[in-house]
Each structure stands twice: as C-alpha cells, then as structure tokens.
Design an enzyme around this catalytic site. Structure first.
Site, PDB file in Angstrom:
ATOM      1  CG  ASN A   9       5.583  -8.351   4.674  1.00  0.00           C
ATOM      2  OD1 ASN A   9       5.742  -7.128   5.677  1.00  0.00           O
ATOM      3  ND2 ASN A   9       5.867  -9.263   4.769  1.00  0.00           N
ATOM      4  CE  LYS A  11       6.353  -9.454   1.177  1.00  0.00           C
ATOM      5  NZ  LYS A  11       6.526  -9.751   0.186  1.00  0.00           N
ATOM      6  CG  HIS A  94       8.714 -12.364   5.307  1.00  0.00           C
ATOM      7  ND1 HIS A  94       8.913 -12.712   3.718  1.00  0.00           N
ATOM      8  CD2 HIS A  94       7.291 -12.203   5.118  1.00  0.00           C
ATOM      9  CE1 HIS A  94       8.144 -12.704   3.114  1.00  0.00           C
ATOM     10  NE2 HIS A  94       6.653 -12.047   4.030  1.00  0.00           N
ATOM     11  CD  GLU A  96      10.097 -10.668   0.678  1.00  0.00           C
ATOM     12  OE1 GLU A  96       9.148 -10.931   0.165  1.00  0.00           O
ATOM     13  OE2 GLU A  96       9.806  -9.840   1.353  1.00  0.00           O
ATOM     14  CD  GLU A 166       6.421 -15.775   4.592  1.00  0.00           C
ATOM     15  OE1 GLU A 166       5.788 -14.838   4.090  1.00  0.00           O
ATOM     16  OE2 GLU A 166       6.743 -16.653   4.406  1.00  0.00           O
ATOM     17  N   GLY A 172       4.861 -12.133  -4.281  1.00  0.00           N
ATOM     18  CA  GLY A 172       5.178 -11.770  -5.064  1.00  0.00           C
ATOM     19  C   GLY A 172       5.189 -12.600  -6.828  1.00  0.00           C
ATOM     20  CB  SER A 209       0.023 -13.667  -4.492  1.00  0.00           C
ATOM     21  OG  SER A 209       1.451 -14.399  -5.263  1.00  0.00           O
TER      22      SER A 209
END
Length: 249
Positions: A9, A11, A94, A96, A166, A172, A209
C-alpha cells in the site's frame, strides 16, 4: 510451503520517476516467487501501473473508491473508473480512511458491495486503536467493524474479499503487534466468518509495521495468510525480502 499474499500500500507516496524502476523491479521479483504479489498505488498513477504491470504476475489496484457510479462527488473515483484501468484490487476501510476521513462502517459496507458488484477484489481493513486495545475492547471493535462491513452480503460474496487486520496503534509507529497478538486476532476473525457466514477459507492479512525484520516470525503463524505492507513496500529491496518469505504450511 504456504502461499502468502503480499500486497503493498503505497499510500500518498512515489512519483513517475520513482515508479518506472520500481515497477520494473517488482515485475521481476513477482516472476521469481510462488507468493502472490500486489500493489495499490495512488489513483493518479493507475494508468502508469496498468501500462507497466501489464502481462506481469503483479496484481494492482487503488487505495479507495466511492460507492456511487457517477455524479456530483468532487474528488471521488468510482468502481467503473477503476475498471477502466483494469484494476484487480481496491483497499477499503483502511484505518486512515476511518480515522482521518471519518468513514463509517456503513460507508465502507456500501463500498464493499459496489466493488464486488463491479468485479473488483476488495481488501477490507479493520482493527482497533490504542485506547480500544488497552481498554480490553479490541475483539468487540473488530467484530463490530466486520459485521457492519459485511452486512447484506452472502457467503459467496464474502469469499471474494481479502481481509486485512490492522492494529491501528501499530501503523506507522514503528510498533507492531506481537506474532501471537496478530495470530489471536486473525484466528478470531476466521472464526467469526465461519460461525456467521459459513465461510471456511478466507484470506486474512496482517498490516501494521510489517517489515523484512519481522516478516518471517509474523507470517509463519498458522492463521495469517500474508501482509498488507505500508512503509516497507516503498523500498523495493525491503519489499523483495518480504515477498521472498517462505514459511511452512
């Protein structure tokens, strides 16, 4: 050996100058592994991905889409548009998108339904934030996200979805769930899918991660079918190491 699904991904990263050698290298890496390789690129580079990855073993797709076919939705992209680029995949839900852009479970459910109706493979993401994990709510949060996200879908449709757990506190941050934490939640996910929808062989990835240094330990867990890889996918050398992970069935 277990066949792993390893999907990058990107991003909001990379540009044309980065992508030309990246795609060339990724094509070669995918050719030399028995694992399934994919990458989800920024939407402005879908045409370049289609051109660069055509006739390769690399699956590619988008990082989001809207559930309507067309209309006054400035800045959005539709499933029809993704199909114009011959996309295989689309990431939905996701963390985010949920936490920065405030997408609800119901929004994500509509997107999953539309992606399936248009022949795309959704990668449905789910997972708890740090406060939910520390408050003992991780499993109830995951169950809510999954049950709401799959509302109205039948077993055949759910079997076409790739799932990605996730833990948001591990995205991150440099932290990652321990292999046992990841295994516990993904095994729980598979039980939910089996008990509620009579699904048996769903692909469930770990995302959070995941990198070359911890890939073997995490991906060797029996319930984990691969990884949704963020930052580590941007460096082709590290992504290659992850793609070449081999674990026993």
């Amino acid at each position: 050996m277990k066949k792993l699904y390893l999907i990058g991904n990107m991003k909001m990263n990379m540009n044309y100058a980065d992508l030309e050698p990246y795609f060339a290298n990724l094509t070669q890496v995918a050719e030399n592994t028995s694992n399934v390789v994919g990458v989800c690129v920024p939407s402005v580079y879908l045409d370049f991905a289609k051109y660069s990855l055509e006739n390769s073993k690399v699956l590619f797709g988008a990082q989001n889409m809207y559930h309507e076919d067309k209309g006054a939705y400035t800045g959005e992209i539709s499933a029809h548009m993704l199909n114009d680029f011959s996309c295989d995949l689309v990431i939905l839900g996701h963390s985010e998108r949920r936490n920065i852009f405030h997408e609800s479970d119901e929004d994500i459910n509509l997107k999953v339904k539309k992606a399936l109706a248009e022949g795309l493979t959704p990668i449905l993401c789910f997972g708890e934030v740090k406060e939910e994990r520390e408050g003992g709510m991780a499993f109830s949060v995951v169950e809510r996200q999954l049950m709401n996200g799959l509302n109205g879908l039948d077993t055949d449709e759910i079997n076409r979805i790739i799932f990605a757990y996730e833990p948001v506190w591990a995205i991150g941050t440099g932290l990652s769930a321990t292999p046992d934490q990841a295994e516990e939640m993904i095994a729980f996910t598979k039980r939910l899918l089996h008990e509620n929808f009579e699904c048996h062989d769903n692909i469930v990835l770990y995302g959070g991660s995941l990198k070359a240094s911890n890939a073997n330990e995490i991906l060797s867990k029996p319930s984990i079918d691969g990884g949704l890889i963020g930052g580590a996918c941007l460096k082709i050398d590290e992504f290659e190491q992850i793609i070449n992970t081999k674990v026993d069935e």
